[in-house]
Design a protein around this motif. Structure first.
Motif, PDB file in Angstrom:
ATOM      1  N   LEU A   1      19.955   1.703  -3.120  1.00 24.29           N
ATOM      2  CA  LEU A   1      20.341   2.790  -2.222  1.00 24.29           C
ATOM      3  C   LEU A   1      19.098   3.398  -1.577  1.00 24.29           C
ATOM      4  N   GLY A   2      18.004   3.488  -2.335  1.00 26.96           N
ATOM      5  CA  GLY A   2      16.767   3.995  -1.760  1.00 26.96           C
ATOM      6  C   GLY A   2      16.272   3.102  -0.636  1.00 26.96           C
ATOM      7  N   MET A  58       3.909  -1.300 -10.159  1.00 24.83           N
ATOM      8  CA  MET A  58       3.629  -0.656 -11.449  1.00 24.83           C
ATOM      9  C   MET A  58       4.823  -0.805 -12.391  1.00 24.83           C
ATOM     10  N   SER A  59       6.022  -0.683 -11.837  1.00 21.58           N
ATOM     11  CA  SER A  59       7.220  -0.852 -12.664  1.00 21.58           C
ATOM     12  C   SER A  59       7.275  -2.259 -13.253  1.00 21.58           C
ATOM     13  N   ALA A 114      12.711   5.220 -10.838  1.00 24.06           N
ATOM     14  CA  ALA A 114      11.450   5.931 -11.089  1.00 24.06           C
ATOM     15  C   ALA A 114      10.483   5.734  -9.930  1.00 24.06           C
ATOM     16  N   ASN A 115       9.766   6.801  -9.569  1.00 28.13           N
ATOM     17  CA  ASN A 115       8.739   6.704  -8.537  1.00 28.13           C
ATOM     18  C   ASN A 115       7.355   6.725  -9.190  1.00 28.13           C
ATOM     19  N   LEU A 116       6.322   6.741  -8.356  1.00 30.59           N
ATOM     20  CA  LEU A 116       4.957   6.705  -8.898  1.00 30.59           C
ATOM     21  C   LEU A 116       4.668   7.863  -9.834  1.00 30.59           C
ATOM     22  N   THR A 172       0.810  -1.217   0.000  1.00 28.48           N
ATOM     23  CA  THR A 172       0.000   0.000   0.000  1.00 28.48           C
ATOM     24  C   THR A 172       0.845   1.269   0.000  1.00 28.48           C
ATOM     25  N   SER A 173       2.112   1.177   0.332  1.00 31.12           N
ATOM     26  CA  SER A 173       2.965   2.367   0.362  1.00 31.12           C
ATOM     27  C   SER A 173       3.347   2.779  -1.056  1.00 31.12           C
ATOM     28  N   ASN A 174       3.801   4.011  -1.194  1.00 33.37           N
ATOM     29  CA  ASN A 174       4.226   4.511  -2.506  1.00 33.37           C
ATOM     30  C   ASN A 174       5.355   3.678  -3.110  1.00 33.37           C
ATOM     31  N   PRO A 175       6.420   3.364  -2.350  1.00 31.79           N
ATOM     32  CA  PRO A 175       7.485   2.553  -2.946  1.00 31.79           C
ATOM     33  C   PRO A 175       6.985   1.177  -3.397  1.00 31.79           C
TER      34      PRO A 175
END
Length: 1431
Positions: free
Chosen positions: A644-645, A297-298, A313-315, A288-291
């Motif tokens: 790294l993220g 999605m990626s 890439a993020n959302l 459910t989190s953005n990452p």
């Protein structure tokens, strides 16, 4: 996706602040249509767009389609434009040329370098260049824009920004573009419509050739025991294929009732696979989190749709890619069906569904009814009926004993009894049926589930603390099934089943990740795993040689394991112990924080432990172990290698624990966050950055130990610095890193060196590694530094120059502590980047004369002079600074020759204009706003870098008119690039107001100018650019979006607030300049810089504060957040804004760029309610609430923030209407989805007034057929809901009248009686304003359009007594005269109180028109374009 580029700077110049930014707009385009005109080669934006399109083509991202449309050329001339270059005359050369050209065309989608190679080879072979043998298109452009009557193009071609190299590049771009052919159209012989049809057909043909079919992500196979429900399946299929074009279908029901199985069944149905390419994507409770959503999605984009996706890439990056790809597929007539399985929240689904539109479809399965009912079509899946439940149970009984089970009758009392106990629940039937094998087992099960056993189960559940009634029977069955496993396998099976509780549900789990935590040999382990699979307690995903290797767990099993297993079975270790066991790799009794830390930092931990271990330690409560791991280099290195993220996220989780050592982890996290960009880009290494930022003397022992480990293990590729600067002892040191990007490093004495480092000049001691001083002030890249000998032999004077157009002279001085610090003069005057500076020896051995040169075509000579205190300083005044003008292009260098007389040397300069100039020193021979109550003063600004102030004057007939003569119009010069805006401040003495303007001076430097009116010597008050009356406020480093003025407490000059694309807000306080005048400056005492936003700041508004002090500020940004800034005492008694958490709230929730915020008055006079809108299609309403300390603050929790959903595309604006009862006002929003929504506040059942999207509280006004551009509200005659006026890209204006909806509620509707459609404009309407009517009825409306006209709409009686607007001649004037799009209109009050004077402006030769109403001969006042209209 089809992207159309045009070469009119007014379009893309608005969208892009600089031509270099054009590359961003080609992203995700499959085909770029370039409209070429005769102006093409002189237009920077057009060339930049073509370059971006060609670069995309070189990388295979898009095709390019050049089109030329003209009405002034012959067919023969158009025909000549088809050739890609001038063909050689001789046959042999022509043959070679044709081969070259054919090769270039074959590789039309190859690399730019190949096409450039072909072109270069051709030109070199024939001794040609683009000036002697140009392409016919280039010849055409040259003859067109160099003719005398095309002054704008002529001047552009000779503009200093269009250097020789750029001209050559522009011409080369034309050649590269022609590699893709050229479609030519004679506008005299083919209609515009026919040309567009032909272009569209050709574009579709190109798209069809370039489209890639997507790969597939198939659904999981249903087990053989699956029992379909034909009617439900048919309902889902009909919804997906239905004629109503539904794009999102939801299936909801209890957990475990078979939603996923139904979706998998639908996915392989012939009717579906014949219409769609099907993709299956599981989400689940843990995604459910953005990452996590970005990761899913990626995966879909890469695996399913074959898109190239950046790993970082993020959302926000991915969602536009998804939208563009699905649009491209739709254009290619390829439909996809995306099945989102196990969705838990509405947002989980919306991040996908908001970007997938018909003809595609999305099928969403969720136990959350709100998720499914939020879809276009919703289907509820219940439990099995008695007959179907019996079938399913028998199917699973047959799993263990097929022959025996299939012989059982479906009405067998035992089957009926057990199916009834399962309540028809699919998961319960599967688990119970799988656990029974044979007649005896069936009888035992029935006996155990009689009424006495049921009571025992209920009693047992009571001892557990109760269970949700929906799943009580399932948990009873799981407990019974676990107990029924063979005694030999049960202990091991329970241990395995328990261990699965530390992993996410509905996701593949590698058995190797927990194998070591179960102390049994492989045979026993495999037998226990098989027993669990046979009992349907887990699902097998993969096997190897018959052994189970990957399993998956349904979320109901996970819930049971996490919350019920330890209660039902006494010998199960606690969940925290299991987390430790997974990390440590040993059974729970032996798993400790110490063993977990040892395992994770050994360097041999599994991938799962490296990536998930910190989460397990935190879940286990092993906080100190988590800190130790976070500060361990082996783990840190392995985690960074994966992501790294991910490493930074883990470190932040540890910091939030707040335990001992968390501060050390926080320091490491901040160091890596600051260096993240250059590490991920490959510019530097993690080892380099850790040492460069953390190897300082005062670091903690834990940090020093980490740095030592890094040094010892550093790879040969990582350059390890000797030491770092203490971030506490040195201000701003966290910004600096050793990245080798120093400009012009020079030795200034001993071990000290100086050099440009980005925007600063650094003074470093190369022996100790310390930064002695950081000289800050430049606002763009420092290009060079030189050192001048100091008169006293101390540290030399430094001179630096920069892309910010300035030179800075730095003098070393004692700061009062014995340390040497720099004072600085700023030498301004150059209007483009400074290219270099040299120093000349001065005659008196004092400070030397400086000579600088610049891209502004000039050189400047700077003489030091006494500053009035006895100190020699440089200044820009005319007595001390000569400007050497004459070059017509950028000056590239200057040298000095010794002069014969020993005086000032002869200077020699050279330039891009191909000339050298020799400069000899010689004797220079010197051994208004009027308070007349009439028409107001007008202020205009333009991209010609000027502001003009227009004073009305008598035109000789007694009429007051505006003119451009010098007595009536001041030209305020000083800005060196486009002026972006002007506001007026009331002056203290009631005279002409102070003006504030802002400009984009260069790409890296922005100025704000403050203009004070002064007596011009004739008694008239006028504005001038001299320094005494014009301050230049510098500091912003990118485009200023706007400036507002706040009333100051002492009634003097107000506080100014500016915001910018540089992500900052600046607050400017006026202060005494030492001469009694109040002036603005950029020093830190008078200017706060509010940082925090991570993307462009779009706007700022000020709220009145309760105590009458500085107001609360509210800002919004492309970073999806809103920030609320409260002024607080800075410790000196002054009220200032800061970014600390006590004074600044960050309001998160929007998932795309926030486009605007308005404030509504609160009923209790406290902080107002805020309303924000966004590109995510939602509106959010933020209510201030007590934060627990007595302070009122805004938060994103559901009690304080409503999310208004309904718009299907991004919201363009919101206004508030006063409500009749004085409560929360009615809101009106408009959107790219062509609709207007009217939101009425209603009681939410708790006595609080809230907005909702239900039909009773929200009207949807439909009618416009293209995107909405604006809405205004007019006061209605009866004091009820006001009349609304909207305008759109569909060329129309709509007027909406509220009417009784039959329930006595006043509502807006689109029916003819309540909505007028005002037609007449032939291009899109850009704006509408309302004038006050003389009779107090409906006001006169004024609209302006891209069609070059203004229309004035007068209300008239429609024959029923109602006043309405119409387009007939008597009620609508068309004001013609502008020859280009009208950019805006304002209304001035007329002296006689009649119709207002109108002022309009346009890009037609940069004119302003003033329209005066006059009697039209019938007694009615009307506007005309005759001489009564001043230009």
């Amino acid at each position: 996706m089809l992207r159309v580029f045009v070469d009119v700077e007014s379009l893309d110049g608005i969208r892009c602040a600089h031509p270099d930014d054009c590359a961003a707009i080609v992203a995700r385009s499959r085909l770029v249509l370039v409209l070429v005109t005769k102006y093409f080669v002189v237009t920077r934006y057009a060339i930049a767009e073509a370059d971006a399109a060609l670069e995309g083509a070189a990388n295979g991202r898009n095709a390019v389609f050049p089109v030329f449309i003209d009405s002034d050329l012959s067919l023969a001339e158009l025909g000549r434009l088809h050739s890609a270059a001038v063909r050689p005359a001789d046959d042999e050369s022509r043959a070679r040329f044709d081969v070259d050209l054919a090769a270039a065309n074959v590789r039309a989608q190859g690399t730019d370098s190949y096409r450039a190679l072909v072109e270069t080879a051709f030109l070199a072979r024939h001794n040609l260049d683009t000036h002697t043998h140009p392409h016919p298109l280039v010849t055409l452009m040259d003859t067109f824009f160099t003719s005398g009557d095309k002054k704008h193009q002529y001047d552009t071609w000779r503009h200093h920004l269009l250097t020789h190299d750029r001209k050559a590049h522009h011409v080369r771009t034309v050649y590269r573009l022609m590699d893709w052919g050229l479609a030519t159209y004679d506008a005299r012989r083919i209609s515009q419509g026919a040309a567009l049809v032909d272009i569209a057909q050709r574009s579709l043909a190109i798209l069809a050739r370039t489209m890639q079919l997507p790969s597939r992500m198939p659904p999981p196979l249903n087990p053989p025991e699956y029992h379909p429900l034909p009617d439900t399946r048919a309902a889902v299929i009909d919804a997906l294929l239905g004629a109503n074009n539904v794009s999102v279908v939801g299936v909801n029901g209890l957990g475990g009732v078979g939603k996923s199985s139904l979706a998998a069944d639908v996915a392989i149905h012939p009717a579906i696979i014949s219409a769609f390419s099907v993709f299956w994507l599981s989400l689940g409770e843990d995604n459910t989190s953005n990452p996590a959503l970005a990761s899913r999605m990626s995966y879909f984009l890469k695996q399913g749709l074959s898109c190239t996706v950046d790993t970082k890439a993020n959302l926000d990056d991915l969602q536009p890619i998804l939208a563009a790809k699905t649009r491209a597929l739709a254009n290619a007539r390829t439909r996809i069906l995306l099945i989102l399985d196990d969705v838990w929240t509405t947002r989980q689904a919306s991040v996908f569904t908001n970007h997938i539109a018909a003809p595609h479809a999305v099928l969403v399965t969720s136990r959350n009814a709100a998720v499914a009912t939020n879809t276009a079509s919703s289907i509820k899946l219940g439990t099995f009926g008695p007959d179907d439940a019996a079938v399913v149970l028998r199917n699973y009984l047959a799993k263990g004993s097929p022959e025996w089970a299939t012989a059982l009758a479906l009405n067998d009392p035992r089957i009926v009894s057990l199916a009834t106990f399962c309540h028809g629940h699919a998961l319960a039937l599967a688990v119970l049926g799988s656990s029974i094998s044979g007649e005896a087992a069936l009888d035992t099960a029935v006996a155990n589930f009689d009424s006495a056993s049921k009571r025992a189960f209920h009693k047992h559940r009571k001892s557990e603390g109760g269970t949700d009634a929906k799943y009580a029977h399932i948990f009873d069955i799981i407990t019974w099934t676990l107990r029924s496993i063979d005694d030999l396998d049960r202990p091991m099976a329970l241990a395995i089943y328990a261990m699965l509780g530390v992993f996410p549900s509905d996701a593949p789990i590698d058995v190797a990740n927990f194998r070591a935590t179960v102390p049994k040999d492989d045979i026993d382990f495999a037998a226990a795993l098989d027993a669990l699979a046979d009992a349907s307690l887990l699902r097998v995903v993969a096997t190897d040689g018959g052994a189970i290797t990957v399993v998956e767990l349904h979320d109901l099993h996970l819930e049971y394991i996490r919350h019920r297993l330890e209660v039902c079975f006494d010998d199960i270790p606690s969940l925290p112990a299991r987390h430790l066991a997974v990390v440590a790799g040993v059974p729970p009794p032996g798993a400790t924080p110490e063993s977990a830390k040892e395992t994770m930092t050994s360097g041999t931990a599994s991938d799962w432990i490296v990536t998930r271990g910190i989460s397990h330690l935190i879940a286990a409560g092993a906080n100190h172990a988590a800190v130790a791991v976070a500060l361990s280099w082996p783990w840190m290195k392995a985690r960074a290698d994966d992501s790294l993220g991910g490493l930074l996220n883990d470190l932040r989780c540890v910091v939030r624990l707040g335990c001992e050592g968390a501060k050390d982890v926080d320091e490491v996290e901040r160091a890596l966050s600051l260096s993240r960009e250059i590490i991920e880009s490959g510019t530097s290494h993690i080892e380099t950055e850790l040492v460069a930022r953390l190897a300082y003397d005062n670091a903690s022992k834990a940090v020093k130990d980490l740095v030592a480990a890094v040094r010892e293990d550093a790879s040969s590729k990582a350059l390890i610095p000797s030491r770092a600067v203490d971030p506490v002892a040195h201000r701003g040191a966290e910004r600096f890193r050793f990245d080798g990007k120093y400009a012009n490093v020079i030795n200034i004495g001993g071990s000290l060196v100086a050099g440009g480092c980005k925007d600063n000049v650094d003074v470093l001691d190369v022996q100790t590694g310390e930064r002695v001083e950081v000289l800050e002030g430049h606002t763009s890249m420092v290009q060079g530094v030189i050192a001048l000998p100091s008169a006293d032999g101390q540290l030399p004077v430094l001179v630096s120059w920069s892309w910010d157009d300035t030179i800075r002279v730095w003098h070393a001085a004692d700061d009062g502590t014995g340390a040497m610090r720099a004072s600085c003069e700023v030498l301004e005057g150059h209007t483009s980047d400074v290219r270099g500076v040299i120093a000349l020896p001065s005659a008196d051995s004092q400070l030397p004369v400086l000579v600088s040169w610049s891209g502004d075509k000039t050189g400047r000579v700077w003489h030091p002079a006494d500053d009035g205190t006895g100190a020699m300083r440089y200044t820009a005044d005319s007595a001390s600074c000569e400007v050497l003008e004459g070059h017509i292009y950028d000056v590239q260098g200057v040298i000095a020759l010794p002069s014969a007389a020993g005086q000032l040397p002869v200077l020699v300069s050279w330039s891009d204009d191909k000339t050298i100039r020799v400069w000899h020193a010689a004797d220079d021979g010197t051994g208004a706003m009027r308070a007349d109550g009439q028409l107001p003063v007008l202020v205009s600004w333009a991209w010609d870098k000027t502001i003009r102030v227009w004073h009305a004057a008598d035109d000789g007939t007694g009429a007051m008119r505006y003119t451009a003569d010098s007595a009536s119009c001041e030209v305020l010069e000083g800005h060196t690039d486009d002026v972006e805006g002007v506001i007026a401040l009331p002056s203290a003495d009631g005279q002409l107001p102070v003006l504030v303007s802002w400009s984009w001076t260069t790409r890296y430097r922005v100025t704000i100018r403050v203009w004070h009116a002064a007596d011009d010597g004739t008694g008239a008050m006028r504005y001038t650019a001299d320094r005494a009356f014009c301050e230049v406020l510098e500091g912003h480093t990118s485009l200023v979006r706007g400036v507002i003025a706040l009333p100051s407490a002492d009634g003097q000059l107000p506080v100014l607030v500016s915001w910018s694309r540089d992500r900052t807000i600046r607050v400017w306080h006026a202060a005494d300049d030492g001469m009694g005048a109040m002036r603005y400056t950029a020093d830190s005492a008078s200017c706060e810089v509010l940082e925090g936003h991570t993307d462009d700041v779009h706007g700022v508004i000020a709220l009145p504060s309760a105590d009458g002090q500085l107001p609360v500020l509210v800002s919004w940004s492309d970073d999806k957040t809103i920030r609320v800034w409260h002024a607080a005492d800075d410790g000196t008694g002054a009220m200032r804004y800061t970014v600390d958490s006590a004074s600044c709230e960050v309001l998160e929730g929007h998932t795309y760029s926030v486009q605007g915020v308005i404030a509504l008055p609160s009923a209790d006079g406290q902080l107002p309610v805020l309303v924000s809108w966004s590109l995510d299609g939602t509106i959010r309403v933020w209510h201030a609430a007590d934060d627990g300390t007595g302070a009122m603050r805004y938060t994103a929790d559901s009690a304080s923030c409503e999310v208004l959903e309904g718009h299907t595309k991004y919201v363009r604006g919101v206004i508030a209407l006063p409500s009749a009862d004085g409560q929360l006002p009615v809101l009106v929003s408009w959107s790219e989805d062509n609709t207007i929504r009217v939101w009425h506040a209603a009681d939410d059942g708790t006595g609080a007034m809230r907005y909702t999207a239900d039909n009773a509280s929200c009207e949807v006004l439909e009618g416009h057929t293209s995107r909405m551009l604006g809405v205004i509200a007019l006061p209605s005659a009866d004091g009820q809901l006001p009349v609304l006026v909207s305008w759109s890209w569909d060329y129309t204006i709509r007027v909406w009248h509220a009417a009784d909806d039959g329930t006595r509620a006043m509502r807006y509707t689109a029916d003819n009686a309540s909505c007028e459609v005002l037609e007449g404009h032939t291009k899109y309407v850009k704006g509408v304003i309302a004038l006050t009517s003389a009779d107090g009825q409906l006001p006169v409306l004024v609209s302006w359009s891209e069609d070059n006209t203004i229309r004035v709409w007068h209300p008239a009686d429609d024959g029923t007594g109602a006043m309405r607007y119409t387009a007939d001649n008597a009620s609508c004037e068309v004001l013609e005269g502008h020859t280009y799009s009208v950019r805006g209109v304002i209304a001035l009050p007329s002296a006689d109180g009649q119709l207002s004077v109108l002022v309009s402006w346009s890009r037609d030769n940069n004119t302003i028109r003033v329209w005066h109403a006059a009697d039209n001969g019938t007694g009615a006042m009307r506007f005309t374009a005759d001489t009564g209209c001043g230009v």
